[in-house]
Write a protein that holds these residues in place. Sequence first.
Motif, PDB file in Angstrom:
ATOM      1  N   ARG A 112       0.476  12.603  -0.796  1.00  0.00           N
ATOM      2  CA  ARG A 112      -0.527  12.975   0.212  1.00  0.00           C
ATOM      3  C   ARG A 112      -0.077  12.599   1.621  1.00  0.00           C
ATOM      4  N   ILE A 113       0.571  11.463   1.791  1.00  0.00           N
ATOM      5  CA  ILE A 113       0.977  11.003   3.115  1.00  0.00           C
ATOM      6  C   ILE A 113       2.235  11.722   3.591  1.00  0.00           C
ATOM      7  N   TYR A 124       9.295   7.075  -4.244  1.00  0.00           N
ATOM      8  CA  TYR A 124       8.509   6.598  -5.387  1.00  0.00           C
ATOM      9  C   TYR A 124       9.344   5.690  -6.286  1.00  0.00           C
ATOM     10  N   ASP A 150      -0.835   8.989  -3.635  1.00  0.00           N
ATOM     11  CA  ASP A 150      -0.867   8.517  -2.257  1.00  0.00           C
ATOM     12  C   ASP A 150       0.397   8.878  -1.481  1.00  0.00           C
ATOM     13  N   SER A 200       0.831  -1.197   0.000  1.00  0.00           N
ATOM     14  CA  SER A 200       0.000   0.000   0.000  1.00  0.00           C
ATOM     15  C   SER A 200       0.870   1.253   0.000  1.00  0.00           C
ATOM     16  N   GLY A 201       0.488   2.217  -0.838  1.00  0.00           N
ATOM     17  CA  GLY A 201       1.235   3.462  -0.875  1.00  0.00           C
ATOM     18  C   GLY A 201       1.155   4.229   0.432  1.00  0.00           C
ATOM     19  N   VAL A 202       0.046   4.107   1.135  1.00  0.00           N
ATOM     20  CA  VAL A 202      -0.094   4.768   2.431  1.00  0.00           C
ATOM     21  C   VAL A 202       0.873   4.173   3.439  1.00  0.00           C
ATOM     22  N   TYR A 239      -2.086  16.537  -7.492  1.00  0.00           N
ATOM     23  CA  TYR A 239      -2.195  16.917  -6.075  1.00  0.00           C
ATOM     24  C   TYR A 239      -2.675  18.355  -5.933  1.00  0.00           C
ATOM     25  N   TYR A 258      -6.335  18.223  -6.112  1.00  0.00           N
ATOM     26  CA  TYR A 258      -6.892  17.782  -4.821  1.00  0.00           C
ATOM     27  C   TYR A 258      -6.904  18.916  -3.807  1.00  0.00           C
TER      28      TYR A 258
END
Length: 329
Positions: free
Chosen positions: A270-271, A201, A267, A153-155, A284, A287
Motif C-alpha cells: 500500500r505504501i 519484504y 502495508d 512499522s511496515g508504513v 490488495y 482493497y
Amino acid sequence: MTTRQIHSSNTVPADRPGIEPPAPPAAPAKAGPDRKRWSARSRREFLVFLAMALPNLVLIGTFTYWPLINNIYYSTLDWTLGSASATVVGLQNYVTFFTGEDASKVLGTTAIFTLVTVGGSMVLGLLVALALNSKVRGTTFARSAVFAPYVLSGVGVGLVWLFIFDPGYGVLAWVLRGLGQESPQWINDPQLSLVMVIIVYVWKNLGYCAVVYLAGLQSLPRDVMEAAALDGANSARRFFNISLPLLSPTTFFLLITTMLSSLQAFDLIRIMTPLGNGTSTLIYEAYLQAFGAYNRAGYSAAISVILFAILLIITVLQLRFVERKVHYS
C-alpha cells in the motif's frame, strides 16, 4: 484301594453314554459403566474454566467468525460501497473474478510474491542464523540489528525504502548517477515494482526467520554433533545430514507462519505502490475493489473469501502432508 483306583473311580469318561461332562464355570458379568457425578471441586474448576475462556471465545466469535460469516454473505451481493441497497446475485461475483482478465494476473502475482518472499526469507534467515550462532564478539548486537526491522512499522519501512528506490531523487538513483548509470524505473515499471516490494519484504522479515532458526540451532543436541565430528564428518556434512533434519520442526513452523504472513501482506504494498502497479496480490486487489475507484464491495468480499479459502487449503495441506517429513525426535 490304591491311588490309581481312587483316581479312576472319580474320573468320568467323556465317551460314556448318558453322562455329560461338567459345564465350565460361567464368566463373571461385566459391571455397567460407573457414572460418577460431578463433585463440588469439579464444578468449581469448570466454572473457573468458563470464567477464563468465555470472554476470549466471545471476543473471537464477535471479531473473527461473525465478520467472516458476514463477508461470505456480502460476497453474494451486487453492492456499491456506501449504497443503502444491494442486489443478491449469488455466485456471480466469483464467476466474474475467475472469468475476467485480472484473475490470472492477480493469482500469478500472489503466487510469485508468496513463493519468493517465503523462500528468500527462510533461506537467508537460515544463513544468517548460522553466522550468528558462532561465538564471536558482537553477536548480541548483530542479533538485535537483524531482528529490529521485523518489529518496525511496515508504513515506516515502506516510506524509507521508497525514498531509496525512487528513480528521481532516491539514494539508489544518486549512487547510480555518480557511477554514470541511469536508475531503473522501480515505481513505474510493473515488473520492477514487484521486485522492489519483494526485496523490502524479505529484508523486513529476514530477522524473524533468523531468530527462530537460531533458537533451533542452539537447541540441537551437542553430543550428536560431537560424535559426528569424531567420526570424521566435516561441517557441511554435519549440517546437511544432522542439523538440517533436526531443524525440520522449525522449518515446518516457519513455512506455515511466513506463508500465511506473505499471503496477507498489505502495508508495504500500500505504501510503496498505492495504485497496485504490478503488485496487486489478492488482499490488495480486494482493497482496491472496495476502497479504490470501483467501490465494488460485494466483488471485494468475494475476493476476500477466495483468499480465505486459499489460506485454509494451504494450511490443511501443510498439516496433512508436509508434517510427515518433520523429524520430532
